[in-house]
Design an enzyme around this catalytic site. Structure first.
Site, PDB file in Angstrom:
ATOM      1  N   ASP A 127       2.371  11.962   8.462  1.00  0.00           N
ATOM      2  CA  ASP A 127       3.793  11.890   8.156  1.00  0.00           C
ATOM      3  C   ASP A 127       4.631  12.837   9.006  1.00  0.00           C
ATOM      4  O   ASP A 127       5.599  12.414   9.650  1.00  0.00           O
ATOM      5  CB  ASP A 127       4.006  12.192   6.667  1.00  0.00           C
ATOM      6  CG  ASP A 127       5.447  12.029   6.242  1.00  0.00           C
ATOM      7  OD1 ASP A 127       5.791  10.970   5.685  1.00  0.00           O
ATOM      8  OD2 ASP A 127       6.252  12.961   6.465  1.00  0.00           O
ATOM      9  N   GLY A 161       4.049   2.638   2.791  1.00  0.00           N
ATOM     10  CA  GLY A 161       3.394   2.021   1.644  1.00  0.00           C
ATOM     11  C   GLY A 161       4.257   0.948   1.009  1.00  0.00           C
ATOM     12  O   GLY A 161       3.774  -0.124   0.629  1.00  0.00           O
ATOM     13  N   VAL A 190       7.949   9.032   5.367  1.00  0.00           N
ATOM     14  CA  VAL A 190       7.358   8.029   6.265  1.00  0.00           C
ATOM     15  C   VAL A 190       6.150   7.379   5.613  1.00  0.00           C
ATOM     16  O   VAL A 190       6.009   6.150   5.614  1.00  0.00           O
ATOM     17  CB  VAL A 190       6.983   8.669   7.618  1.00  0.00           C
ATOM     18  CG1 VAL A 190       6.295   7.650   8.509  1.00  0.00           C
ATOM     19  CG2 VAL A 190       8.226   9.216   8.311  1.00  0.00           C
ATOM     20  N   ASP A 191       5.261   8.175   5.042  1.00  0.00           N
ATOM     21  CA  ASP A 191       4.107   7.612   4.345  1.00  0.00           C
ATOM     22  C   ASP A 191       4.539   6.705   3.202  1.00  0.00           C
ATOM     23  O   ASP A 191       4.022   5.591   3.037  1.00  0.00           O
ATOM     24  CB  ASP A 191       3.234   8.734   3.776  1.00  0.00           C
ATOM     25  CG  ASP A 191       2.297   9.333   4.809  1.00  0.00           C
ATOM     26  OD1 ASP A 191       1.889   8.611   5.734  1.00  0.00           O
ATOM     27  OD2 ASP A 191       1.968  10.524   4.690  1.00  0.00           O
ATOM     28  N   LEU A 192       5.476   7.175   2.401  1.00  0.00           N
ATOM     29  CA  LEU A 192       5.905   6.398   1.236  1.00  0.00           C
ATOM     30  C   LEU A 192       6.597   5.106   1.647  1.00  0.00           C
ATOM     31  O   LEU A 192       6.356   4.041   1.066  1.00  0.00           O
ATOM     32  CB  LEU A 192       6.815   7.244   0.352  1.00  0.00           C
ATOM     33  CG  LEU A 192       6.138   8.427  -0.348  1.00  0.00           C
ATOM     34  CD1 LEU A 192       7.172   9.309  -1.028  1.00  0.00           C
ATOM     35  CD2 LEU A 192       5.103   7.947  -1.356  1.00  0.00           C
TER      36      LEU A 192
END
Length: 401
Positions: free
Chosen positions: A145, A178, A173-175
């Site tokens: 991230d 997802g 960014v990760d979320l």
């Protein structure tokens, strides 16, 4: 056997090979809405199991617990051919496969989507979460991230002139990746209703980060503008910032001239709305420093909690700057069902509300390998075969040290 959920995705079977954050968050979104999500961990376990403290009484980290509820949990050694055979057996009845291995890993193992899985399981939707995708100048590089926030320009637009550029304080960014993977999966499943065929869903941290550049990308494309660090302020809208009060900070945003007039009246200085420097947003942006200085003086003796509510009732967007602990115990958070509880476990709820088939918590996050034997039995393996797989280290019920 999976427990009937009554959720919108009841009957959907998902094999989740992902670890850490983006992929597991995608799997949790599907599980919250009723999908039977089987999380398959490597012998060493999802590394976020060790990301702590804090840990609960069962040794499960808070980080892991935040993104792995409502899943059945098993472990396989996919580096071995026998482990991959078990995976293929599970995929015979699956609708969705999620992975976030380094690109090329599945292909190296002989179970790549385009080479093998698409032909073997033509209805399968295979979603991959990766840093940069499989090809291109950055293709195949690992993605985390903070690094992608930097390489995709998000760090460059976050911060203040005094303090400089800083990473955004949540793994946005990760979320978002997802979430994008979840959206892609649902699109592919909808299309499958017409074609009868699955497809590959390519969700990358890099693409997701770039897609967040609003309004910076449009400003660049239209006028070649380079964003400047504005701290708590807004580059295109004034006032829209964070101001000190006698209690805690308050955010005030007047999105149009009418709201600005209401704000000045409630602050006891309505003449600001008629000041030529501040009559329209264009003038307010040009005279940002002068206006924000006026507002700081008018807000410094207020109570943030009380005045933010007063402003909201008066039609001016505002909020006191709350701490995480404040938010999680706030009445509206509870009213919106955004705190879920199960057997002593608490965490944030699912933000996607459906009227007839709402999301819900069915099982709290589980210890490593809890469902290994049950899932394999369900797939048709005998007790003796399961014992053999466990003894050989192909299937696991305890973390490999």
């Amino acid at each position: 056997m999976p427990v009937a959920s009554g959720g919108a995705l009841e009957g959907l079977k998902v094999i989740d090979l992902s670890r850490v954050l983006g992929g597991p968050y995608c799997g949790q979104m599907l599980a919250d809405h009723g999908a039977d999500v089987i999380k398959i961990e490597p012998p060493q376990g999802d590394e976020t199991r060790t990301w702590g403290p804090p840990f609960d009484d069962e040794g499960i980290s808070a980080y892991f617990a935040g993104i792995n509820r409502n899943k059945r949990t098993i472990a396989l050694d996919l580096s071995k051919a026998e482990g991959r055979d078990v995976l293929l057996k599970l995929l015979e009845t699956a609708d969705v496969l999620i992975d976030n291995f380094k690109t090329g890993t599945m292909e190296k193992w002989g179970i790549g989507y385009h080479d093998v899985l698409a032909a073997k399981f033509p209805r399968l939707v295979h979603a991959r979460v990766s840093g940069f995708g499989a090809d291109g100048p950055l293709g195949g590089f690992p993605g985390y991230d903070a690094m992608v926030q930097a390489s995709a320009g998000l760090v460059s637009v976050n911060g203040s002139p005094e303090g400089g550029q800083v990473r955004i304080g949540v793994p946005v960014v990760d979320l978002s990746t997802g979430m994008n993977a979840t959206i892609g999966i649902m699109m592919a499943l909808y299309e499958r209703n017409h074609s009868g065929k699955g497809q590959f869903v390519d969700a990358t941290l890099y693409d997701s980060a770039i897609a967040l550049h609003q309004p910076h990308a449009p400003n660049y494309f239209m006028a070649g503008l380079k964003p400047k660090l504005v701290g708590n302020s807004h580059a295109s809208l004034v006032p829209y910032s964070n101001f000190p009060t006698k209690t805690r900070n308050i955010v005030v945003g007047a999105g149009n001239d009418g709201q600005f007039a209401k704000l000045t009246k409630m602050l006891g200085k309505p003449e600001l709305a008629d000041d030529p420097r501040f009559k329209t947003n264009k003038e307010r942006v040009a005279h940002r420093a002068e206006l924000e200085a006026e507002l700081r003086a008018l807000l410094k003796d207020r109570d943030a909690n009380e005045f933010s509510q007063e402003l909201m009732r008066g039609g001016v967007p505002s909020a006191a700057v709350l701490e995480v602990s404040d938010v999680m115990e706030a009445p509206h958070t509870k009213h919106r069902g955004m705190v879920w509880e199960k057997d002593g476990w608490r965490n944030v709820g699912n933000p996607v509300k459906l009227s007839r088939t709402p999301p819900k918590v069915r099982t709290k996050p589980k210890k490593f390998g809890t469902d290994t034997r049950a899932v394999l039995q369900e797939a048709g393996y005998s007790a003796a075969e399961i014992d053999s797989l466990v003894t050989a280290g192909i299937a696991l019920t305890e973390i490999k040290k």
